[in-house]
Design an enzyme around this catalytic site. Structure first.
Site, PDB file in Angstrom:
ATOM      1  N   SER A  12       0.821  -1.213   0.000  1.00 45.16           N
ATOM      2  CA  SER A  12       0.000   0.000   0.000  1.00 45.16           C
ATOM      3  C   SER A  12       0.855   1.264   0.000  1.00 45.16           C
ATOM      4  CB  SER A  12      -0.963  -0.004   1.190  1.00 45.16           C
ATOM      5  OG  SER A  12      -0.279   0.173   2.406  1.00 45.16           O
ATOM      6  N   ASN A  13       2.033   1.190   0.583  1.00 39.95           N
ATOM      7  CA  ASN A  13       2.909   2.373   0.571  1.00 39.95           C
ATOM      8  C   ASN A  13       3.583   2.558  -0.781  1.00 39.95           C
ATOM      9  OD1 ASN A  13       2.982   3.719   3.367  1.00 39.95           O
ATOM     10  ND2 ASN A  13       2.953   1.521   3.783  1.00 39.95           N
ATOM     11  N   LYS A  65      16.787 -11.911   7.511  1.00 38.60           N
ATOM     12  CA  LYS A  65      17.827 -10.916   7.245  1.00 38.60           C
ATOM     13  C   LYS A  65      18.286 -11.034   5.799  1.00 38.60           C
ATOM     14  CE  LYS A  65      21.523 -13.901   9.005  1.00 38.60           C
ATOM     15  NZ  LYS A  65      22.643 -14.038   9.940  1.00 38.60           N
ATOM     16  N   MET A  92      10.584  -6.672   5.087  1.00 32.17           N
ATOM     17  CA  MET A  92      10.668  -7.196   6.451  1.00 32.17           C
ATOM     18  C   MET A  92      11.925  -8.053   6.657  1.00 32.17           C
ATOM     19  SD  MET A  92       8.158  -5.573   7.494  1.00 32.17           S
ATOM     20  CE  MET A  92       7.694  -6.128   9.122  1.00 32.17           C
ATOM     21  N   ASN A 109      13.870   3.977   5.214  1.00 30.55           N
ATOM     22  CA  ASN A 109      12.901   2.979   5.676  1.00 30.55           C
ATOM     23  C   ASN A 109      11.688   3.681   6.278  1.00 30.55           C
ATOM     24  OD1 ASN A 109      11.970   0.311   6.527  1.00 30.55           O
ATOM     25  ND2 ASN A 109      12.508   0.941   8.612  1.00 30.55           N
ATOM     26  N   HIS A 111       8.682   3.195   9.037  1.00 32.77           N
ATOM     27  CA  HIS A 111       8.365   2.383  10.224  1.00 32.77           C
ATOM     28  C   HIS A 111       7.081   2.901  10.857  1.00 32.77           C
ATOM     29  CE1 HIS A 111       9.123  -0.392  13.482  1.00 32.77           C
ATOM     30  NE2 HIS A 111       8.757   0.571  14.310  1.00 32.77           N
TER      31      HIS A 111
END
Ligand code: GAR
Length: 192
Positions: A12-13, A65, A92, A109, A111
């Protein structure tokens, strides 16, 4: 400014960034590539919709990671895009020094909390359970410290008595969808 977006989820971002571009609200930034570490992620469906290359990029062998072979694949593929900015929009995975060095000073990033409060997983749930009255979201430069890099900008969201976790979550996402494109637009026009 050439922008590469990395994401693991619904996107969505990334969609908000692409809609801002369509509306002429992304400064001189253009999204040149989307990569996801999840093959079926919703973010990949944005590619055909917005005419932007979007591809699954295997981040194995690790699950949480970006290191080793997966990191090398990401560095090579992103370098080929000649990015000025790498945007982590719901990506993620913990970023490691090899990737940081490859794109030093060019990784941001998003958050879903007012950092330095509630870093790590489920920033929205953490804020909700803690009972804060002012929550929000943050865009920051990425460093080796998870969610600890220099803050670029934040947006506040007030939690009202009538809010539920669902309505609060929606409000955080709405704040994110405004904040992230605005930050990218500003970074693309540093004189403004
Ligand atoms: C966003 O809420 C973003 O803040 C969060 O993942 C979501 C991605 O949503 N990121 C983190 O929690 C990073 N620690 P989206 O896929 O719909 O853009």
């Amino acid at each position: 400014m050439r922008v590469v977006i990395l994401g693991s989820g619904r996107g969505s971002n990334a969609e908000a960034i692409l809609l801002a571009k369509q509306a002429g609200r992304l400064g001189s930034a253009e999204v040149v590539q989307i990569f996801s570490d999840k093959a079926g992620a919703g973010i990949l469906a944005l590619g055909p919709r917005f005419d932007v290359p979007a591809a699954f990029l295997d981040a194995a062998p690790f699950k949480t990671k970006l290191e080793g072979e997966g990191e090398a694949r990401y560095i090579a593929a992103i370098n080929a895009c000649r990015p000025d900015l790498v945007v982590l929009a719901g990506f993620m995975r913990v970023i490691k020094p090899g990737f940081l060095q490859a794109f030093a000073g060019r990784i941001i990033n998003l958050h879903p909390s007012l950092l330095p409060s509630f870093p790590g997983l489920d920033g929205i749930g953490q804020a909700w359970r803690r009972g804060v009255k002012i929550a929000g979201c943050t865009v920051h430069h990425v460093t080796a410290e998870v969610d600890g890099g220099p803050i670029i900008d934040q947006a506040a969201v007030r939690i009202e008595p009538a809010d539920t976790l669902e309505s609060f979550t929606e409000n955080i996402h709405a704040a994110e969808h405004a904040l992230l494109p605005a930050v990218i637009a500003r970074l693309s026009n540093p004189q403004s």
